[in-house]
Motif scaffolding. Structure first.
Motif, PDB file in Angstrom:
ATOM      1  N   ALA A 245       0.832  -1.197   0.000  1.00  0.00           N
ATOM      2  CA  ALA A 245       0.000   0.000   0.000  1.00  0.00           C
ATOM      3  C   ALA A 245       0.873   1.257   0.000  1.00  0.00           C
ATOM      4  O   ALA A 245       2.025   1.227   0.462  1.00  0.00           O
ATOM      5  N   THR A 246       0.314   2.343  -0.531  1.00  0.00           N
ATOM      6  CA  THR A 246       0.998   3.630  -0.500  1.00  0.00           C
ATOM      7  C   THR A 246       0.033   4.696   0.006  1.00  0.00           C
ATOM      8  O   THR A 246      -1.186   4.569  -0.127  1.00  0.00           O
ATOM      9  N   LEU A 247       0.601   5.725   0.590  1.00  0.00           N
ATOM     10  CA  LEU A 247      -0.190   6.861   1.066  1.00  0.00           C
ATOM     11  C   LEU A 247       0.549   8.135   0.716  1.00  0.00           C
ATOM     12  O   LEU A 247       1.702   8.318   1.131  1.00  0.00           O
ATOM     13  N   ASP A 248      -0.108   9.001  -0.048  1.00  0.00           N
ATOM     14  CA  ASP A 248       0.455  10.313  -0.311  1.00  0.00           C
ATOM     15  C   ASP A 248       0.038  11.273   0.789  1.00  0.00           C
ATOM     16  O   ASP A 248      -1.098  11.215   1.287  1.00  0.00           O
ATOM     17  N   ALA A 249       0.952  12.155   1.159  1.00  0.00           N
ATOM     18  CA  ALA A 249       0.643  13.234   2.099  1.00  0.00           C
ATOM     19  C   ALA A 249       0.628  14.534   1.310  1.00  0.00           C
ATOM     20  O   ALA A 249       1.663  15.204   1.187  1.00  0.00           O
ATOM     21  N   PRO A 250      -0.523  14.906   0.725  1.00  0.00           N
ATOM     22  CA  PRO A 250      -0.582  16.156  -0.041  1.00  0.00           C
ATOM     23  C   PRO A 250      -0.306  17.357   0.851  1.00  0.00           C
ATOM     24  O   PRO A 250      -0.650  17.361   2.044  1.00  0.00           O
ATOM     25  N   ALA A 251       0.301  18.390   0.268  1.00  0.00           N
ATOM     26  CA  ALA A 251       0.600  19.592   1.039  1.00  0.00           C
ATOM     27  C   ALA A 251      -0.667  20.358   1.402  1.00  0.00           C
ATOM     28  O   ALA A 251      -0.691  21.057   2.420  1.00  0.00           O
ATOM     29  N   ASP A 252      -1.698  20.232   0.588  1.00  0.00           N
ATOM     30  CA  ASP A 252      -2.970  20.871   0.887  1.00  0.00           C
ATOM     31  C   ASP A 252      -3.674  20.103   2.007  1.00  0.00           C
ATOM     32  O   ASP A 252      -3.876  18.887   1.913  1.00  0.00           O
ATOM     33  N   ARG A 253      -4.070  20.812   3.066  1.00  0.00           N
ATOM     34  CA  ARG A 253      -4.644  20.137   4.242  1.00  0.00           C
ATOM     35  C   ARG A 253      -5.921  19.387   3.898  1.00  0.00           C
ATOM     36  O   ARG A 253      -6.122  18.255   4.360  1.00  0.00           O
ATOM     37  N   ASP A 254      -6.800  19.994   3.101  1.00  0.00           N
ATOM     38  CA  ASP A 254      -8.052  19.322   2.752  1.00  0.00           C
ATOM     39  C   ASP A 254      -7.788  18.065   1.940  1.00  0.00           C
ATOM     40  O   ASP A 254      -8.425  17.023   2.159  1.00  0.00           O
ATOM     41  N   ALA A 255      -6.840  18.154   1.002  1.00  0.00           N
ATOM     42  CA  ALA A 255      -6.503  16.984   0.193  1.00  0.00           C
ATOM     43  C   ALA A 255      -5.874  15.888   1.059  1.00  0.00           C
ATOM     44  O   ALA A 255      -6.136  14.692   0.858  1.00  0.00           O
ATOM     45  N   ALA A 256      -5.057  16.287   2.041  1.00  0.00           N
ATOM     46  CA  ALA A 256      -4.449  15.305   2.942  1.00  0.00           C
ATOM     47  C   ALA A 256      -5.517  14.627   3.797  1.00  0.00           C
ATOM     48  O   ALA A 256      -5.469  13.411   4.020  1.00  0.00           O
ATOM     49  N   THR A 257      -6.491  15.399   4.246  1.00  0.00           N
ATOM     50  CA  THR A 257      -7.578  14.830   5.036  1.00  0.00           C
ATOM     51  C   THR A 257      -8.349  13.802   4.216  1.00  0.00           C
ATOM     52  O   THR A 257      -8.680  12.713   4.710  1.00  0.00           O
TER      53      THR A 257
ATOM     54  N   GLY B  61      -9.187  12.246  13.699  1.00  0.00           N
ATOM     55  CA  GLY B  61      -7.969  12.279  14.515  1.00  0.00           C
ATOM     56  C   GLY B  61      -6.891  13.123  13.872  1.00  0.00           C
ATOM     57  O   GLY B  61      -6.138  13.824  14.562  1.00  0.00           O
ATOM     58  N   PHE B  62      -6.819  13.081  12.552  1.00  0.00           N
ATOM     59  CA  PHE B  62      -5.841  13.890  11.825  1.00  0.00           C
ATOM     60  C   PHE B  62      -6.113  15.374  12.043  1.00  0.00           C
ATOM     61  O   PHE B  62      -5.178  16.159  12.292  1.00  0.00           O
ATOM     62  N   ALA B  63      -7.370  15.774  11.983  1.00  0.00           N
ATOM     63  CA  ALA B  63      -7.718  17.175  12.205  1.00  0.00           C
ATOM     64  C   ALA B  63      -7.331  17.617  13.615  1.00  0.00           C
ATOM     65  O   ALA B  63      -6.771  18.709  13.818  1.00  0.00           O
ATOM     66  N   ARG B  64      -7.607  16.771  14.600  1.00  0.00           N
ATOM     67  CA  ARG B  64      -7.249  17.116  15.980  1.00  0.00           C
ATOM     68  C   ARG B  64      -5.731  17.145  16.169  1.00  0.00           C
ATOM     69  O   ARG B  64      -5.198  17.971  16.921  1.00  0.00           O
TER      70      ARG B  64
END
Length: 501
Positions: free
Chosen positions: A94-106, A119-122
């Motif tokens: 599996a892979t997971l991208d961490a986009p720089a845009d907060r909404d896209a990362a969420t 949990g990510f938002a908190r």
């Protein structure tokens, strides 16, 4: 006011530029043929590699250096914001991208592990509170050194805000409070390695990395991050800093308890009103100061202090491209706890290490010939110890790293290699006078260690100051830059009469 700077890493350049901009006459001595410290470069056969940092964060800390000279960072280098902070590759494929845009990362986290987005938002909110509470008292200032007697009202307020974050909790405590998915826990526990520490032993305050990445941004410098070092050298010369490379310092000259200059390896002696040292603090105490000048740091005490991790590097120029790679990637271990145990308890590189892979040619094709890629591979072995002999075991460890990457999708990696350079902790020790090859100086294990690092102002020798990753506020480009900013301010305050009005 004459000031000598020992070492041309980020801390030394930062201090030297800002002191010269204030009117000091600054001479910088660098042992290597180029300045930059760990921010450096290597090239071969059309491939170009940064040998240290591959991304830039906390731009404000770097911009302050340029602002001191009436310039702007954005005018000196071409900054490229990265759309993807990191791509995480897991052992199960599996892979997971961490986009720089907060909404896209969420959204990416919600798709990867449904329900974890709350949990990510908190977690991001907590990280922002950490940044707000620590930037001024602990990064822009040395809180421990600034409290004389009873804290001021402002300092009491800062301390209350800091303690409200419960800094005695570990990073692992904080991560597990916000995430239940074991893969996401692994991702965010890796923040500890950004300071060369263990997530179950370092403060949860290191969650601030999330705020740095998502609110403050992650950037690349077109042409490579060494372009930043070149811009700083140009700025230093513009403000009058004299830079002398290939000039290793043998000793800091101390007279009547005050730093008065340096003696070079070639026998030359240079005198000044103050000395700024950009060498690892404990290493400098042991190698540059006579025993009578360092009563607070006897050898036996310095040798017992826990260091951060070191680094193992493979710089590979390869034929072809790997479309599964982003600019920055992390290939995770199958058992992160076992990896940490090997590093911090057994003092040996892990059998299945987490491998960081930077491929700058994804963003900047000038870093490799057409149709090729430049791969910067890094793992986090322990600092040098008797438990592992790099002179005998480096080649076999290289095979472990390459085997792992080929098994996790970088097919035929060995056969594609055109150029290669390997660095072990021994190289870091010799190139940068890094104590035991440690990348970040002292370990940040234990919450006090992260905030009560060796001070910028030497307690034993008047007129001697320390900058760089081995002192306050810590390792990494932005923090080293801030160490130079803090020292320039403190030195001017302590020597106000010698500076032009």
């Amino acid at each position: 006011m004459d000031v000598i700077v020992i070492g041309g890493g980020m801390g030394g350049l930062s201090a030297g530029i800002q002191l010269a901009a204030r009117g000091a006459r600054v001479t910088l001595f660098e042992k290597n043929e180029r300045v930059g410290g760990k921010l450096n470069v290597w090239s071969d056969d059309g491939f170009l590699f940064d040998t240290g940092p591959h991304v830039l964060t906390m731009l404000w800390a770097i911009d302050e250096i340029f602002a001191a000279a009436g310039r702007r960072l954005a005018d000196a280098v071409d900054l490229i914001p990265l759309d993807t902070i990191c791509r995480y590759h897991f052992p199960d494929g599996a892979t997971l991208d961490a986009p720089a845009d907060r909404d896209a990362a969420t959204q990416a986290i919600a798709e990867f592990a449904p329900g974890e987005e709350q949990g990510f938002a908190r977690f991001l909110d907590y990280a922002r509170r950490v940044s707000d509470a620590t930037t001024d008292p602990f990064l822009r200032n040395d809180f421990g050194a600034s409290v004389h007697g009873a804290p001021t009202r402002e300092q009491w307020g800062q301390l209350r805000e800091f303690l409200a974050l419960k800094p005695w909790r570990t990073l692992r405590d904080v991560v597990r409070e916000h995430f239940s998915d074991p893969r996401l826990r692994d991702v965010f526990e890796l923040y500890a390695l950004y300071s060369g520490s263990h997530p179950a032993r370092s403060s949860g305050i290191f969650a601030t990395v999330a705020d740095v990445q998502w609110r403050q941004g992650t950037y690349y410098v077109r042409g490579g991050l060494y372009k930043l070092a070149e811009a700083l050298v140009e700025l230093a010369r513009d403000v009058g800093v004299s830079i002398q490379t290939s000039s290793p310092v043998r000793e800091i000259i101390v007279k009547n308890g005050r730093a008065r200059g340096v003696a070079l390896e070639n026998g030359a002696r240079h005198y000044a009103d103050a000395v700024v040292c950009n060498e690892d603090t404990l290493a400098a105490y042991k190698s540059l100061l006579a025993p009578q000048s360092r009563p607070h740091y006897p050898d036996r005490k310095a040798d017992a202090v826990e260091t951060s991790t070191s680094a193992f590097l493979l710089l590979l120029g390869v034929r072809g491209e790997y479309p599964q790679l982003a600019h920055h990637n992390s290939f995770l271990s199958t058992d992160l706890e076992a990896e940490f145990g090997s590093i911090f308890d057994r003092h040996r590189p892990a059998d299945d290490p987490t491998v960081g892979v930077a491929c700058q040619s994804v963003t900047d094709p000038s870093k490799a010939p057409p149709g090729c890629s430049n791969l910067f591979l890094m793992t986090n072995p322990p600092a040098l110890s008797d438990a592992f002999d790099w002179t005998r075991e480096a080649a076999s460890y290289r095979e472990i790293v390459l085997n792992k990457l080929e098994a996790m999708g970088l097919k035929g990696l060995r056969d594609r290699i055109v150029v290669e350079q390997m660095w072990t902790p021994l190289d870091l020790q010799s190139r940068y006078n890094a104590r035991r090859g440690a990348v970040y100086g002292l370990s940040s294990n234990g919450w006090r260690n992260a905030f009560l690092r060796p001070p910028n102002v030497c307690p034993d020798v008047k007129g001697l100051y320390f900058v760089g990753g081995g002192t306050h506020p810590g390792g990494g480009l932005p923090l080293c830059a801030l160490s130079g900013t803090n020292v320039a301010r403190q030195l001017q305050a302590n020597h106000r009469r010698e500076f032009p009005s």
